[in-house]
Design a protein around this motif. Sequence first.
Motif, mmCIF file in Angstrom:
data_model
loop_
_atom_site.group_PDB
_atom_site.id
_atom_site.type_symbol
_atom_site.label_atom_id
_atom_site.label_comp_id
_atom_site.label_asym_id
_atom_site.label_seq_id
_atom_site.Cartn_x
_atom_site.Cartn_y
_atom_site.Cartn_z
ATOM 1 N N ALA A 21 0.825 -1.213 0.000
ATOM 2 C CA ALA A 21 0.000 0.000 0.000
ATOM 3 C C ALA A 21 0.859 1.263 0.000
ATOM 4 O O ALA A 21 0.525 2.252 -0.655
ATOM 5 C CB ALA A 21 -0.934 0.003 1.204
ATOM 6 N N THR A 22 1.990 1.243 0.722
ATOM 7 C CA THR A 22 2.817 2.446 0.839
ATOM 8 C C THR A 22 3.843 2.539 -0.284
ATOM 9 O O THR A 22 4.341 3.627 -0.580
ATOM 10 C CB THR A 22 3.542 2.473 2.186
ATOM 11 O OG1 THR A 22 4.351 1.281 2.324
ATOM 12 C CG2 THR A 22 2.535 2.521 3.338
ATOM 13 N N TYR A 162 -1.503 -9.527 -1.927
ATOM 14 C CA TYR A 162 -2.615 -9.039 -2.732
ATOM 15 C C TYR A 162 -3.793 -10.010 -2.697
ATOM 16 O O TYR A 162 -4.961 -9.613 -2.660
ATOM 17 C CB TYR A 162 -2.176 -8.787 -4.170
ATOM 18 C CG TYR A 162 -1.599 -7.413 -4.387
ATOM 19 C CD1 TYR A 162 -2.421 -6.286 -4.386
ATOM 20 C CD2 TYR A 162 -0.239 -7.226 -4.599
ATOM 21 C CE1 TYR A 162 -1.895 -5.025 -4.580
ATOM 22 C CE2 TYR A 162 0.295 -5.963 -4.795
ATOM 23 C CZ TYR A 162 -0.542 -4.859 -4.785
ATOM 24 O OH TYR A 162 -0.021 -3.604 -4.972
ATOM 25 N N GLN A 165 -5.507 -9.636 0.626
ATOM 26 C CA GLN A 165 -6.220 -8.360 0.674
ATOM 27 C C GLN A 165 -7.540 -8.447 -0.086
ATOM 28 O O GLN A 165 -8.577 -7.977 0.403
ATOM 29 C CB GLN A 165 -5.332 -7.279 0.049
ATOM 30 C CG GLN A 165 -5.891 -5.880 0.074
ATOM 31 C CD GLN A 165 -4.875 -4.869 -0.422
ATOM 32 O OE1 GLN A 165 -3.913 -4.558 0.276
ATOM 33 N NE2 GLN A 165 -5.054 -4.398 -1.633
#
Length: 554
Positions: A21-22, A162, A165
């Motif tokens: 995400a970052t 992923y 998530q």
Amino acid sequence: MSADFFARHEALLNQAVAAAATRGYWSPFTEMPSPRAYGETANDDGRAAFDAQRNKPFILEGVDNKVMGGAEISPLDGALGVTYPKLTVDQVVQAAGNAWQDWRRAGPKTWVGVSLEILSRLNRASFEIAYAIHFTTGQGFMMAFQAGGPHAQDRGVEAVAYAWQEMSRIPTDVQWVKPQGKNDPISMHKHFSIVPRGLSLMIGCSTFPTWNSYPGMFASLATGNAVIVKPHPGAILPLAITVRIAREVLREAGFNPDVVTLAVHDANEATAQELALRPEVKIIDFTGSNANGTWLENHARQAQVYTEKSGVNQIVIDSADDLKGVARNIAFSLALYSGQMCTAPQNIYVPAGGIETSAGHVSFDEVATAIATAVQKLTADPSKAVEITGAIQNSVTEARIEQARALGLPILADSVALVHPQFAQANVRSPLVLRADATEPAIQKEWFGPIAFVVATESTDHSIALATDFVQKHGALSFGAYSTNPTVLKQLQDAAEFAGVALSLNLTGAVFVNQTAAFSDFHGTGANPAANAALSDSAFVANRFRVVQTRYHV
């Protein structure tokens, strides 16, 4: 046992999700082969394991070993002599299909936990895998260790992150209540199940057998699919080791190890095509040539097909502060693993009228000569150069060098044979750098290997237009550019976004256009013909499962 695997790796999983995400630097594994990270004897143990496997059958527990196959030829020192269980297409599909039935019911936590445990054990086997890659691909050992070990494992963890998530977005059970005014509300219980697609076929390549395979393999495994691993006939051992470790973990977790199977075939057999057309195969991951990738896209219609194919990677030079730094960086990119990387640059566009530098105006010939000279200096000492260039993996690549030379274009830096200090029979070649005009037909196709063209264009605008057109027509996985002009830099970024290719600007240090970092760089975009997917993003994993609901009144 499998639930324990999820708990064991849950902290790492959360870190991986956050890193994706970052997009900053993060890696779960140490990329340097240091004794502190891997153990004092890890290198020796890995080499010993590799040496002990040569000239012997590779036995997979629980697999029929009556028929063996495999004829790998090391680019460094000849035949490996390793043979592998060779099953028929029917046997592989039936074994994977039977094993999948229990695996598909296990659920996301189990799939993810088992996947992460496999990856952690692959990391512990990094030296053995590195030697297998070193000898089957011809990569220098450091590249084989880093790209084939920790960096490949990074990409596997990234795919699992992923997958988790996307699956965790779906609740398992909900109470649905719809108000009805004065009447009693309608109430239903709804249960949502993550349902894998089925069998996943992973088709490996000969140059980066683990790096290019782990994203698809673990994206499928972590979403509950069984995985058939089909290595390239020239680089079986790295993926055979991977399969062996995966099967050990699956067995410990209480599953039939045939959830991950190995499909070995000889070079002249159409096993990949036969497997790809089986109706049970619902997912295919492929890295390789345009011809084979396009065939899969056009014919394997029953499957979700993810392809990474060839392309024409390009560099635009508009202006530069440090021309020597530019030349050194480009030279390293051209020499790295002898251009046998899907991201290696090929066409280098320079205005025929020259460019501006901090030292003043520099002619086209001076720019071209700087690049050629940097290549020659980099490869002047074979004992050092071979650690960068590695060896030529395939005789077809060597023949391609001669085909490029036969074009009759002016030679800026000739490709010469280098003597490997450890492996006298290794085929090591320095890059061939040719001068070309923008109208030269040869620059419009990929020349896989240590081959590059410095192309004279009318202007920087012409260079950018050429690069944009070639990406759209032929595809590309990397695009580099150099400019000190803010307006040109914005123009380049806009062109890259329009064409759908990743852009690297003004690289002169220790980062090169043909390298990408997991959790930060997307490898490929899926937005041009070179690849229909990106490693890794949500789109790469989300369509490997579906959601099936059950609802009833309460």
